[in-house]
Design an enzyme around this catalytic site. Structure first.
Site, PDB file in Angstrom:
ATOM      1  N   ARG A 173      -1.903   5.657  18.014  1.00 48.96           N
ATOM      2  CA  ARG A 173      -1.426   5.711  16.630  1.00 48.96           C
ATOM      3  C   ARG A 173      -0.717   4.424  16.215  1.00 48.96           C
ATOM      4  NH1 ARG A 173       2.226   9.982  16.170  1.00 48.96           N
ATOM      5  NH2 ARG A 173       3.849   8.429  16.200  1.00 48.96           N
TER       6      ARG A 173
ATOM      7  N   TYR B  82      -4.195  -2.854 -10.231  1.00 46.91           N
ATOM      8  CA  TYR B  82      -5.031  -1.756  -9.770  1.00 46.91           C
ATOM      9  C   TYR B  82      -4.462  -0.431 -10.261  1.00 46.91           C
ATOM     10  CZ  TYR B  82      -7.614   1.323  -6.680  1.00 46.91           C
ATOM     11  OH  TYR B  82      -8.408   2.316  -6.187  1.00 46.91           O
TER      12      TYR B  82
ATOM     13  N   ASP C  56      -1.306  -8.821  -4.479  1.00 42.63           N
ATOM     14  CA  ASP C  56      -2.575  -8.125  -4.251  1.00 42.63           C
ATOM     15  C   ASP C  56      -3.667  -9.147  -4.551  1.00 42.63           C
ATOM     16  OD1 ASP C  56      -4.937  -6.685  -4.365  1.00 42.63           O
ATOM     17  OD2 ASP C  56      -4.057  -4.933  -5.353  1.00 42.63           O
TER      18      ASP C  56
END
Ligand code: PLP
Length: 401
Positions: free
Chosen positions: A68, A121, A194
């Site tokens: 994980r 976005y 971004d």
């Protein structure tokens, strides 16, 4: 293409070559030159194990204990991404772009203030509006292409994060990364970018002063519309970066090994795809600009685009694979055009080798800065003439009725 020292990044080239500077393109094509030590294979094996043997003294000398928090195949793709972005702190892969972005906001403290762009976005903007107030974090949205507006929106001492997207989806407005970094830093905030639409092919935000770069790797980094993934690259391995890592490990946000393997495969051809897609978008933008049924083309590569001067400074080797058109005749003509294309795929997402077209206003709904006559175009690697003729026929068909 700028050069990088291969020995600097994680998982760099083997000793024999580590003294030499290779271009990013070379390093990506050879996946950092890594060879499987057991078989001498030129492609590294896919690591799927979830657990690892402890040493007799109870330690984990391999560095791996459980899947994980960490995975060797994920690490290999991260090494390439960190190299592409020139990220000193390295890169972290997540199960989606949204998982990567929300991990950054998750590392903030109650009471922190955030400034984000109006053009960004859509799903992330909605998430910020819904989730940030519940965590005691205020977010102000401003047009970050307007530096005075950005300067006016940051609150020195209180603003901890400035989040920009450039070029910004779906209007492709351009924000000056170096100037935004200065404004953020003067206020005591970090700058996160971004950079999905620019990709490391065109822009390296960390070299321009940004602290964090985020990509939806679902888009051109993977480029084949078959993996959902996200990545963060960091300038400094500071406590904030460490906290983001803790969030990924704790929440299980890491990318799966199969997806990391596919992404790694895609990164080897990234430069070829990005060059072809950007060149195709540039040709389409130029041809659509003169079209009788196109009111406006939104593409920072066009000399008369409002973002062109800044884009020309901070983007290299082209202006990206994304453009939008505003269709003469308004929303019905735009929807009618999308309905009539035969080659373009009427679908959401972007960056794949197949070209996509989408009417964004009907996706984004009320509150979106996207005008109703806008069609978003993601340019693939097809023949530009084929793409143009298909769109031209659809525009003419929609105009005729
Ligand atoms: C797609 C996209 C995202 C979200 O990424 P997912 O991988 O879909 O979660 C974020 N920013 C931009 C600019 C995108 O295009």
């Amino acid at each position: 293409m700028s050069r990088t020292n291969a020995s600097g990044g994680p998982g760099g080239m083997p000793d024999a070559t580590s003294a030499v500077d290779f271009s990013r393109r070379t390093l990506a094509a050879q996946a950092m030159g890594k060879v499987d030590p057991a078989t001498r294979a030129v492609v590294m094996p896919l690591h799927v194990a979830t657990t690892f043997i402890r040493d007799p003294d109870n330690g984990y000398s391999s560095g791996f204990s459980y899947a994980r928090p960490d995975n060797a195949t994920v690490r290999e793709a991260e090494a390439v991404l960190a190299m592409l972005e020139g990220a000193e702190a390295g890169a972290m892969l997540f199960g989606s772009g949204m998982a990567a972005a929300t991990a950054v906001f998750g590392a903030l403290e109650p009471g922190d203030h955030v400034v984000a762009g109006t053009v960004m976005y859509w799903a992330l903007k909605r998430w910020l509006r819904e989730e940030m107030p519940r965590r005691g974090i205020a977010v102000d949205f401003v047009g970050t292409d307007d530096l005075d507006a950005l300067r006016g929106a940051v609150r020195p001492g209180a603003t901890k994060l400035v989040w920009i997207e450039t070029p910004g989806n779906p209007l492709w407005t351009v924000t000056d990364i170096a100037a935004a970094a200065e404004i953020a830093h003067a206020a005591g905030a970090r700058l996160a970018v971004d950079s999905t639409a620019a990709s490391p092919f065109h822009t390296r935000p960390l070299a321009l002063g940004a602290d964090l770069v985020m990509h939806s790797a679902t888009k051109i980094l993977n480029g084949h519309s078959d993996v959902v993934a996200g990545v963060l690259a960091g300038a400094t391995a500071d406590p904030f970066w460490g906290r983001i890592g803790g969030i990924r490990a704790g929440s299980g946000g890491i990318l799966g090994p199969f997806e990391a393997y596919l992404l790694m495969r895609s990164l080897r051809t990234f430069h070829l795809r990005a060059a072809a897609q950007s060149a195709g978008a540039g040709r389409l933008a130029g041809r659509l600009q003169g079209h009788p049924h196109v009111a406006r083309v939104l593409y920072p590569g066009l000399p008369d685009d409002p973002g062109h001067a800044v884009a020309a400074r901070q983007m290299r080797d082209g202006f990206g694979f994304m453009l939008s058109i505003r269709v003469a005749g308004g929303e019905p003509a735009a929807i009618g055009t999308a309905a009539r294309v035969r080659l373009w795929k009427r679908a959401t997402s972007l960056g794949g080798v197949e070209s996509l077209i989408e009417h964004r206003a009907s996706v984004e709904g009320p509150g979106s800065p996207c005008p109703p006559d806008l069609l978003r175009l993601s340019t693939g690697i097809e023949d530009t003439d084929d793409l143009f003729h298909d769109l031209d026929a659809a525009l003419r068909g929609a105009h005729a009725g």
